[in-house]
Design an enzyme around this catalytic site. Structure first.
Site, mmCIF file in Angstrom:
data_model
loop_
_atom_site.group_PDB
_atom_site.id
_atom_site.type_symbol
_atom_site.label_atom_id
_atom_site.label_comp_id
_atom_site.label_asym_id
_atom_site.label_seq_id
_atom_site.Cartn_x
_atom_site.Cartn_y
_atom_site.Cartn_z
ATOM 1 N N GLU A 1 -4.987 2.062 3.131
ATOM 2 C CA GLU A 1 -4.791 0.901 4.014
ATOM 3 C C GLU A 1 -4.829 1.324 5.464
ATOM 4 O O GLU A 1 -5.427 0.668 6.320
ATOM 5 C CB GLU A 1 -3.449 0.228 3.687
ATOM 6 C CG GLU A 1 -3.298 -1.160 4.306
ATOM 7 C CD GLU A 1 -2.569 -1.167 5.632
ATOM 8 O OE1 GLU A 1 -2.378 -2.252 6.186
ATOM 9 O OE2 GLU A 1 -2.180 -0.082 6.146
ATOM 10 N N GLU A 2 -4.192 2.467 5.739
ATOM 11 C CA GLU A 2 -4.103 2.919 7.122
ATOM 12 C C GLU A 2 -5.451 3.421 7.650
ATOM 13 O O GLU A 2 -5.627 3.575 8.848
ATOM 14 C CB GLU A 2 -3.041 4.017 7.254
ATOM 15 C CG GLU A 2 -1.650 3.624 6.783
ATOM 16 C CD GLU A 2 -0.973 2.588 7.676
ATOM 17 O OE1 GLU A 2 -1.612 2.103 8.627
ATOM 18 O OE2 GLU A 2 0.202 2.260 7.404
ATOM 19 N N ASP B 1 6.397 1.473 6.473
ATOM 20 C CA ASP B 1 4.990 1.052 6.330
ATOM 21 C C ASP B 1 4.254 2.027 5.457
ATOM 22 O O ASP B 1 3.685 2.990 5.950
ATOM 23 C CB ASP B 1 4.379 0.948 7.731
ATOM 24 C CG ASP B 1 2.953 0.455 7.712
ATOM 25 O OD1 ASP B 1 2.488 0.030 6.637
ATOM 26 O OD2 ASP B 1 2.293 0.510 8.758
ATOM 27 N N GLU C 1 3.469 -6.076 3.666
ATOM 28 C CA GLU C 1 2.936 -5.061 4.580
ATOM 29 C C GLU C 1 3.989 -4.723 5.624
ATOM 30 O O GLU C 1 4.239 -5.514 6.518
ATOM 31 C CB GLU C 1 1.655 -5.581 5.228
ATOM 32 C CG GLU C 1 1.226 -4.901 6.505
ATOM 33 C CD GLU C 1 1.121 -3.380 6.428
ATOM 34 O OE1 GLU C 1 1.203 -2.806 5.346
ATOM 35 O OE2 GLU C 1 0.997 -2.766 7.486
ATOM 36 N N HIS D 1 0.844 -1.212 0.000
ATOM 37 C CA HIS D 1 0.000 0.000 0.000
ATOM 38 C C HIS D 1 0.870 1.249 0.000
ATOM 39 O O HIS D 1 1.938 1.273 0.611
ATOM 40 C CB HIS D 1 -0.979 -0.003 1.173
ATOM 41 C CG HIS D 1 -0.377 0.206 2.526
ATOM 42 N ND1 HIS D 1 -0.178 1.458 3.075
ATOM 43 C CD2 HIS D 1 0.082 -0.669 3.457
ATOM 44 C CE1 HIS D 1 0.343 1.332 4.280
ATOM 45 N NE2 HIS D 1 0.537 0.050 4.546
#
Ligand SMILES: [Zn+2]
Length: 206
Positions: free
Chosen positions: A170-171, A137, A197, A125
């Site tokens: 995604e977050e 991340d 991820e 992502h």
């Protein structure tokens, strides 16, 4: 050697092997052979993607999106930005929680020799949390996907299509992935998926 000593020796060797197996390989330099994965090459993309925090819907995230489209175009993946809406219901003990929002996933394909075979998907992502540039991340995952694409392009066409699914939001609650896998016809072509991820807090990336 007594049986107890033999047991301790075996345990010590097993522990040593486990520690060795958990260590990531040393990064390869930028001039590593074309067919090798180079962490230093991938780091260039991490630097651009993780320049500043870029949560879903922000102008900074749009800049990252545009950069990734350029990069994926250069890699011959014919990327498409897919505006969509992600929605999830999470059932908590007291009451359900609803998450939703607009997302723009980026999907690219490296055509394989058998276009009808179930495809392999590489997923990561590109959005970050609001208060971090998201280098680990998940800029590291996206940069890894791009370096994998470069390696695959350098060799003969893979047996099957490789679909690069770079998700958004995604977050905010896996919204991009939810949108893609619930509604995108491309998702039905996937037979196996590798999701990268966040690089691990230690040891090998899972
Ligand atoms: Zn993540």
């Amino acid at each position: 050697m007594s049986r107890l000593n033999a047991l301790f020796l075996t345990l010590a060797v097993a522990l040593g092997l486990a520690l060795l197996a958990g260590r990531p390989p040393a990064p390869r330099p930028a001039d590593a052979p074309t067919e090798a994965f180079s962490a230093i090459r991938a780091l260039v993309d991490v630097g651009v993607i993780a320049r500043s925090p870029h949560p879903v819907g922000s102008p900074e995230n749009a800049q990252v999106r545009d950069y990734l489209v350029l990069r994926m175009n250069a890699l011959g993946l014919s990327p498409e930005v897919r505006p969509d809406f992600g929605f999830r219901r999470i059932d908590r003990v007291s009451q359900p929680v609803f998450l939703g929002g607009a997302v723009e996933n980026i999907v690219g394909v490296l055509p394989g020799r058998d276009r009808s075979a179930p495809a392999l998907a590489i997923m990561a992502h590109y959005d970050s949390v609001p208060n971090s540039p998201g280098a680990a991340d998940d800029a590291a995952g996206v940069a890894t996907a791009l370096e994998i694409a470069r390696i695959l392009r350098a060799g003969p066409p893979p047996m099957r299509d490789v679909i690069f699914v770079i998700t958004d939001g995604e977050e905010a609650g896996l919204l991009g992935a939810q949108a893609f896998f619930s509604g995108d016809p491309m998702a039905r072509r996937i037979g196996f998926l590798v999701n990268m991820e966040a690089r691990g807090g230690g040891g090998l990336v899972q």
